[in-house]
Design a protein around this motif. Structure first.
Motif, mmCIF file in Angstrom:
data_model
loop_
_atom_site.group_PDB
_atom_site.id
_atom_site.type_symbol
_atom_site.label_atom_id
_atom_site.label_comp_id
_atom_site.label_asym_id
_atom_site.label_seq_id
_atom_site.Cartn_x
_atom_site.Cartn_y
_atom_site.Cartn_z
ATOM 1 N N GLY A 1 -62.933 68.997 -73.080
ATOM 2 C CA GLY A 1 -63.233 70.375 -72.715
ATOM 3 C C GLY A 1 -64.511 70.462 -71.921
ATOM 4 O O GLY A 1 -65.433 69.658 -72.123
ATOM 5 N N LEU A 2 -64.562 71.430 -70.986
ATOM 6 C CA LEU A 2 -65.733 71.611 -70.131
ATOM 7 C C LEU A 2 -66.040 73.092 -69.979
ATOM 8 O O LEU A 2 -65.129 73.908 -69.767
ATOM 9 N N TRP A 3 -67.303 73.443 -70.098
ATOM 10 C CA TRP A 3 -67.787 74.762 -69.678
ATOM 11 C C TRP A 3 -68.907 74.457 -68.696
ATOM 12 O O TRP A 3 -70.001 74.065 -69.078
ATOM 13 N N LEU A 4 -68.605 74.598 -67.402
ATOM 14 C CA LEU A 4 -69.536 74.230 -66.343
ATOM 15 C C LEU A 4 -70.344 75.457 -65.947
ATOM 16 O O LEU A 4 -69.812 76.401 -65.353
ATOM 17 N N ALA A 5 -71.617 75.462 -66.300
ATOM 18 C CA ALA A 5 -72.468 76.637 -66.126
ATOM 19 C C ALA A 5 -73.477 76.435 -65.011
ATOM 20 O O ALA A 5 -73.999 75.326 -64.808
ATOM 21 N N GLY A 6 -73.738 77.498 -64.293
ATOM 22 C CA GLY A 6 -74.776 77.515 -63.280
ATOM 23 C C GLY A 6 -75.697 78.693 -63.519
ATOM 24 O O GLY A 6 -75.502 79.478 -64.453
ATOM 25 N N VAL A 7 -76.696 78.827 -62.675
ATOM 26 C CA VAL A 7 -77.617 79.953 -62.763
ATOM 27 C C VAL A 7 -77.682 80.626 -61.400
ATOM 28 O O VAL A 7 -77.846 79.966 -60.373
ATOM 29 N N HIS A 8 -77.520 81.932 -61.421
ATOM 30 C CA HIS A 8 -77.601 82.754 -60.211
ATOM 31 C C HIS A 8 -78.641 83.829 -60.471
ATOM 32 O O HIS A 8 -78.841 84.244 -61.615
ATOM 33 N N CYS A 9 -79.323 84.282 -59.439
ATOM 34 C CA CYS A 9 -80.326 85.334 -59.591
ATOM 35 C C CYS A 9 -79.962 86.532 -58.729
ATOM 36 O O CYS A 9 -79.563 86.372 -57.569
ATOM 37 N N ASP A 10 -80.069 87.717 -59.301
ATOM 38 C CA ASP A 10 -79.942 88.942 -58.524
ATOM 39 C C ASP A 10 -81.267 89.687 -58.585
ATOM 40 O O ASP A 10 -82.292 89.121 -58.985
ATOM 41 N N GLU A 11 -81.269 90.965 -58.200
ATOM 42 C CA GLU A 11 -82.531 91.697 -58.144
ATOM 43 C C GLU A 11 -83.123 91.950 -59.529
ATOM 44 O O GLU A 11 -84.312 92.261 -59.654
ATOM 45 N N VAL A 12 -82.316 91.796 -60.580
ATOM 46 C CA VAL A 12 -82.796 92.017 -61.947
ATOM 47 C C VAL A 12 -83.379 90.749 -62.555
ATOM 48 O O VAL A 12 -84.361 90.783 -63.294
ATOM 49 N N GLY A 13 -82.776 89.605 -62.236
ATOM 50 C CA GLY A 13 -83.233 88.350 -62.802
ATOM 51 C C GLY A 13 -82.115 87.327 -62.861
ATOM 52 O O GLY A 13 -81.080 87.469 -62.197
ATOM 53 N N PRO A 14 -82.292 86.271 -63.673
ATOM 54 C CA PRO A 14 -81.293 85.193 -63.731
ATOM 55 C C PRO A 14 -80.035 85.600 -64.489
ATOM 56 O O PRO A 14 -80.076 86.409 -65.410
ATOM 57 N N ILE A 15 -78.921 85.002 -64.070
ATOM 58 C CA ILE A 15 -77.615 85.246 -64.668
ATOM 59 C C ILE A 15 -76.962 83.902 -64.921
ATOM 60 O O ILE A 15 -76.986 83.012 -64.063
ATOM 61 N N GLY A 16 -76.365 83.731 -66.083
ATOM 62 C CA GLY A 16 -75.552 82.552 -66.333
ATOM 63 C C GLY A 16 -74.207 82.714 -65.664
ATOM 64 O O GLY A 16 -73.525 83.737 -65.849
ATOM 65 N N TYR A 17 -73.830 81.729 -64.863
ATOM 66 C CA TYR A 17 -72.574 81.819 -64.121
ATOM 67 C C TYR A 17 -71.626 80.729 -64.586
ATOM 68 O O TYR A 17 -71.962 79.535 -64.535
ATOM 69 N N CYS A 18 -70.456 81.127 -65.034
ATOM 70 C CA CYS A 18 -69.425 80.168 -65.443
ATOM 71 C C CYS A 18 -68.671 79.732 -64.192
ATOM 72 O O CYS A 18 -67.836 80.463 -63.672
ATOM 73 N N ILE A 19 -68.980 78.539 -63.709
ATOM 74 C CA ILE A 19 -68.316 78.011 -62.504
ATOM 75 C C ILE A 19 -66.857 77.710 -62.807
ATOM 76 O O ILE A 19 -65.962 78.051 -62.032
ATOM 77 N N ALA A 20 -66.632 77.067 -63.919
ATOM 78 C CA ALA A 20 -65.262 76.731 -64.327
ATOM 79 C C ALA A 20 -65.296 76.343 -65.793
ATOM 80 O O ALA A 20 -66.291 75.790 -66.287
ATOM 81 N N THR A 21 -64.218 76.629 -66.465
ATOM 82 C CA THR A 21 -64.068 76.169 -67.839
ATOM 83 C C THR A 21 -62.625 75.742 -68.044
ATOM 84 O O THR A 21 -61.696 76.371 -67.526
ATOM 85 N N GLY A 22 -62.441 74.637 -68.744
ATOM 86 C CA GLY A 22 -61.093 74.135 -68.947
ATOM 87 C C GLY A 22 -61.005 73.203 -70.132
ATOM 88 O O GLY A 22 -62.008 72.595 -70.537
ATOM 89 N N VAL A 23 -59.804 73.107 -70.673
ATOM 90 C CA VAL A 23 -59.522 72.225 -71.810
ATOM 91 C C VAL A 23 -58.289 71.413 -71.440
ATOM 92 O O VAL A 23 -57.323 71.945 -70.869
ATOM 93 N N THR A 24 -58.314 70.133 -71.730
ATOM 94 C CA THR A 24 -57.164 69.296 -71.412
ATOM 95 C C THR A 24 -55.946 69.767 -72.202
ATOM 96 O O THR A 24 -56.070 70.312 -73.308
#
Length: 277
Positions: A61-84
């Motif tokens: 299983g994978l939960w691939l997370a990134g970080v994105h910023c908007d005018e308010v601040g940082p956001i956790g971004y789920c790039i992709a998630t999957g389970v075999t």
């Protein structure tokens, strides 16, 4: 089952698990290691915030997370998630979501975003259970025929250095994959085409070598005169791609949708951008 961050995991192992998890996905997700790495880099992947699930020594299983910023601040971004396929319906998605939430919270990140295909009812239901809520619809278009334009439209469409990217205000906030920080990270770099007349930039298109149009803009005084169509035709000539793609257009951007339809674009996919909280 064991959960652990992906910060010290060999990338070939992550790639193999990704390929298996998405082997029966609604859309083809066949990427080699280089392509997957490029996608993750562009979308701000943070291995230390991402979570993998192991069972009997195998990454399932994978939960691939990134970080994105908007005018308010940082956001956790789920790039992709999957389970075999052989590890599904065992609560791995919920466990990985909780572990990722904890990792994000430890860095002061409370908000999260992701996109899910509108027709993927099972995924939509799963994310609703995790507390994500639909925020807006994002539409994806393709132009699969050659565009005809006036041979002498009164402006020139030509390649420009990426440093000249105008970055004009956009109609709406771009989705994370289309955000300007994501576009800046693209590898190989995106290419810029400008439409100019007497030294004035009338419009521009930012695109990949594969014909993905990441940003298309025309200055307000010059709209509805064929500038955007000329730029799209110039992208076709420069890339020789079998189709042009415009992804994640906000469904509320009626002018953008009308422009694409006037160029013969077809809507081929819709996604929901989901947010939490």
């Amino acid at each position: 089952m064991r959960l652990h961050s992906l910060s010290l995991i060999d990338f070939p192992l992550i790639h193999r698990a990704f390929a298996l998890a998405f082997s029966d996905y609604l859309l083809p997700m066949r990427m080699d290691e280089e392509q997957l790495a490029a996608m993750l880099h562009r979308r701000g992947w943070r291995p230390e915030l991402s979570v993998g699930a192991w069972r009997d020594g195998a990454l399932v299983g994978l939960w691939l997370a990134g970080v994105h910023c908007d005018e308010v601040g940082p956001i956790g971004y789920c790039i992709a998630t999957g389970v075999t396929p052989d590890a599904r319906r065992q609560g791995l998605l919920q466990a990985m979501a909780a572990a990722t939430e904890q990792r994000l919270a430890s860095r002061g990140i409370q908000r999260q975003r992701l996109e899910v295909i509108a027709d993927n009812a099972a995924a939509m239901a799963a994310y609703l259970r995790l507390g994500f809520r639909p925020h807006r619809r994002l539409d994806c278009y393709r132009i699969e025929h050659a565009l005809a334009v006036d041979a002498a439209p009164g402006w020139r469409c030509e390649a420009a250095d990426l440093s000249q990217w105008p970055r004009w205000p956009l109609h709406s906030e771009p989705a994370v994959p289309n955000s300007r920080d994501s576009l800046e990270r693209a590898r190989p770099p995106l290419q810029l085409l400008t439409a100019t007349r007497n030294g004035e930039v009338l419009g521009y298109a930012l695109h990949s070598a594969a014909g993905d149009v990441a940003e298309l803009a025309v200055a307000t005084p010059h709209r509805r005169r064929g500038v955007a169509r000329s730029l799209l035709a110039a992208v076709q000539r420069q890339t020789s791609a079998p189709a042009l793609a415009v992804s994640n257009l906000d469904a509320d951007d009626l002018a953008g949708a009308a422009l694409l339809r006037s160029c013969g674009a077809g809507l081929w996919l819709s996604q929901w951008e989901m947010r939490r909280p």
